[in-house]
Scaffold this active site. Structure first.
Site, short mmCIF file in Angstrom:
data_model
loop_
_atom_site.label_atom_id
_atom_site.label_comp_id
_atom_site.label_asym_id
_atom_site.label_seq_id
_atom_site.Cartn_x
_atom_site.Cartn_y
_atom_site.Cartn_z
CE1 TYR A 124 17.07 -0.69 5.81
CE2 TYR A 124 19.04 0.16 6.88
CZ TYR A 124 18.05 0.28 5.93
OH TYR A 124 18.04 1.36 5.10
CE LYS A 172 3.56 -5.91 -2.01
NZ LYS A 172 2.87 -4.98 -2.91
CG ASP A 205 2.04 -1.74 -3.16
OD1 ASP A 205 1.68 -1.98 -2.00
OD2 ASP A 205 1.72 -2.47 -4.12
CG ASP A 229 16.02 3.60 4.54
OD1 ASP A 229 16.33 4.74 4.93
OD2 ASP A 229 16.69 2.96 3.70
#
Ligand code: NAD
Length: 340
Positions: A124, A172, A205, A229
């Site tokens: 972002y 991640k 995930d 988000d």
């Protein structure tokens, strides 16, 4: 004494949602002195910018704001006003609760999750450029110890203050070893200072799959900006959709309350969208102001109207074209009545 609050109606469906929310908040009897500030696509022509400096000055002076959604052009045009407000005012923790409510059919009953999203960096930051125009583009993702540490600390402090049992760091780090690796390492270090709160981590995930299948195993989730988000929209879907998902942007001194959803431009001016997310953001603001009883009255009023199921907007009806759905203002009226 009245609370002086910066009120940003925003654009798209924002003005009608903020108007509905203002009426509900005033029905609590708490006194407000609204400092209305214009921002968004609609003020570009007037001010030459979608985010006039006066808006930021107003929040700096009043310390607290309530905001409707603001449109961001897709692919081209001005950068997000929403992101700019969070970043410039250093509102580093985006708190997005997702709580089940009676009357909304869902796959999992009794959910009570809170996503705490890092709000100032990650993808972002918007540091990107064309490498070869129309062939290759590059985006730079910044993760810092400072921003990771304060948002994870916020998540643990929030857990403690709200009687929560567990914080899960979402990342991640298996693939993004430098950036998400740093975020995870910092999260583990911060967690060590909170032995009373359980801590674990999940790869993003897998987190999404587990939230769909076994959401009750989770409590407070803390994560970098873009994951927050996406995962917070997923969580809102678990409890009834974007129409009921409130949010808070919290900094050390300033706070801005706004729904998770965007400006839903196709419904603008149609008195059709659900005011609940903005109204519950208003309730979060009341809690921030220390007006716990008033916040509870708003939350109970919303819960009553939704459980009753008659005076709710289309998104909470069994089908999208249900002729018994009421409009934004009529649902707000029902909430005001339910609060009496
Ligand atoms: P959106 O959240 O505006 O709408 C997506 C869909 O969700 C809508 O079509 C509608 O079906 C549903 N929805 C959203 N709010 C609802 C409500 N209150 N009641 C009932 N249903 C509701 O997302 P989008 O269409 O991807 O984005 C539209 C614009 O909003 C874009 O310009 C985007 O950048 C912006 N946006 C702003 C914010 C913000 O102001 N903080 C957040 C997200 C998106």
């Amino acid at each position: 004494m009245a609370y002086r609050i910066t009120l940003i109606p925003g654009d798209g469906t924002g003005p009608e949602l903020v108007e509905a929310t203002r009426r509900v908040l005033e029905a609590t009897g708490v006194q407000f002195d609204w400092d209305v500030q214009e921002a968004g696509a609609d003020v570009m022509d007037k001010y030459g910018t979608p985010l006039p400096e006066a808006v930021l000055d107003s929040v700096r002076a009043n310390k607290v704001g309530l905001k409707g959604p603001i449109t961001t052009p897709v692919g081209t045009g001005f950068r997000s006003v929403n992101v700019a407000i969070r970043k410039i005012l250093d509102l580093y923790a985006n708190v997005r609760p997702a709580r089940s409510m009676a009357g909304i059919p869902v796959c999992h009953e009794g959910l009570d999750l809170v996503v705490v999203r890092e709000n100032t960096e990650g993808l972002y930051a918007g540091i990107e450029h064309d490498v070869i125009p129309d062939e290759a583009a590059e985006s730079i993702r910044i993760i810092t110890r400072k921003a990771s540490e304060r948002v994870v600390r916020y998540a643990f402090e929030y857990a403690r203050a709200n009687g929560r049992r567990k914080v899960t760091a979402v990342h991640k780090a298996n693939i993004l070893k430098a950036t998400d690796g740093l975020f995870l390492r910092v999260a583990e270090q911060v967690a060590a200072a909170y032995p009373d709160i359980e801590f674990n981590d999940r790869i993003v995930d897998n987190m999404c799959m587990q939230l769909v299948q076994r959401p009750h195993e989770y409590d407070v989730l803390v994560m970098p900006n873009l994951y927050g988000d996406i995962v917070s929209d997923l969580c809102s879907g678990l409890v009834g959709g974007l129409g009921v998902a409130p949010g808070a942007n919290i900094g050390d001194e300033l706070a801005m309350f706004e729904p998770v959803h965007g400006s839903a431009p196709k419904y603008a001016g149609k008195n059709r969208v659900n005011p609940t997310a903005t109204i519950l953001s208003g309730a979060l603001m009341l809690r921030h102001l220390g007006e716990q009883a008033a916040a509870k009255r708003v939350e109970d009023g919303v819960a009553k109207v939704i459980a009753d199921g008659r005076y709710v907007t289309y998104d909470l009806k069994p089908t999208r074209d249900d002729p018994t759905a009421v409009g934004t203002q009529e649902m707000a009226d029902a909430i005001v009545d339910a609060m009496q």
